[in-house]
Design a protein around this motif. Structure first.
Motif, PDB file in Angstrom:
ATOM      1  N   PRO A  15       0.807  -1.225   0.000  1.00 10.03           N
ATOM      2  CA  PRO A  15       0.000   0.000   0.000  1.00 10.03           C
ATOM      3  C   PRO A  15       0.843   1.279   0.000  1.00 10.03           C
ATOM      4  N   THR A  17       0.845   5.802   0.589  1.00 10.39           N
ATOM      5  CA  THR A  17       0.195   6.865   1.353  1.00 10.39           C
ATOM      6  C   THR A  17       0.122   8.171   0.570  1.00 10.39           C
ATOM      7  N   GLY A  69      -8.601   6.792   1.563  1.00  8.83           N
ATOM      8  CA  GLY A  69      -8.124   5.417   1.707  1.00  8.83           C
ATOM      9  C   GLY A  69      -9.029   4.442   0.968  1.00  8.83           C
ATOM     10  N   SER A  91      -3.417   3.844   1.700  1.00 11.95           N
ATOM     11  CA  SER A  91      -3.574   3.827   3.149  1.00 11.95           C
ATOM     12  C   SER A  91      -3.932   5.232   3.616  1.00 11.95           C
ATOM     13  N   GLU A  92      -4.568   5.303   4.769  1.00  9.51           N
ATOM     14  CA  GLU A  92      -4.830   6.611   5.377  1.00  9.51           C
ATOM     15  C   GLU A  92      -3.507   7.239   5.775  1.00  9.51           C
TER      16      GLU A  92
END
Length: 93
Positions: A15, A17, A69, A91-92
């Protein structure tokens, strides 16, 4: 039906960000490409246009910091209608 050619697409990190690095190679007959990112409901989130002047690997850094997200789908589409599909997770922050 759009043919899927022997191309490679790599995404890093996954993932992700804030940004995602897209590395790809396409057949020598390709001169332009689009990187299109869709969200899980099919909405286009971003389109990057890429000019390809030589064969080999190409890299694009794409800012995804404003994406919420979730799961996203990346398509690589060339002037010859070739494409490749990859999935990545945002991702958050």
């Amino acid at each position: 039906i759009i043919p899927n050619v022997q191309s490679s697409v790599e995404l890093f990190p996954n993932p992700a960000t804030n940004s995602i690095k897209v590395t790809f190679s396409l057949p020598s007959s390709v001169s332009n490409a689009e990187i299109i990112i869709f969200n899980s409901v099919g909405q286009v989130m971003k389109t990057n246009y890429v000019s390809i002047n030589q064969t080999g690997k190409h890299t694009q850094q794409i800012d995804i910091s404003h994406f919420p997200g979730g799961a996203y789908f990346l398509f690589l589409k060339s002037t010859n209608s070739y494409f490749r599909n990859k999935t990545f997770i945002k991702s958050e922050n």
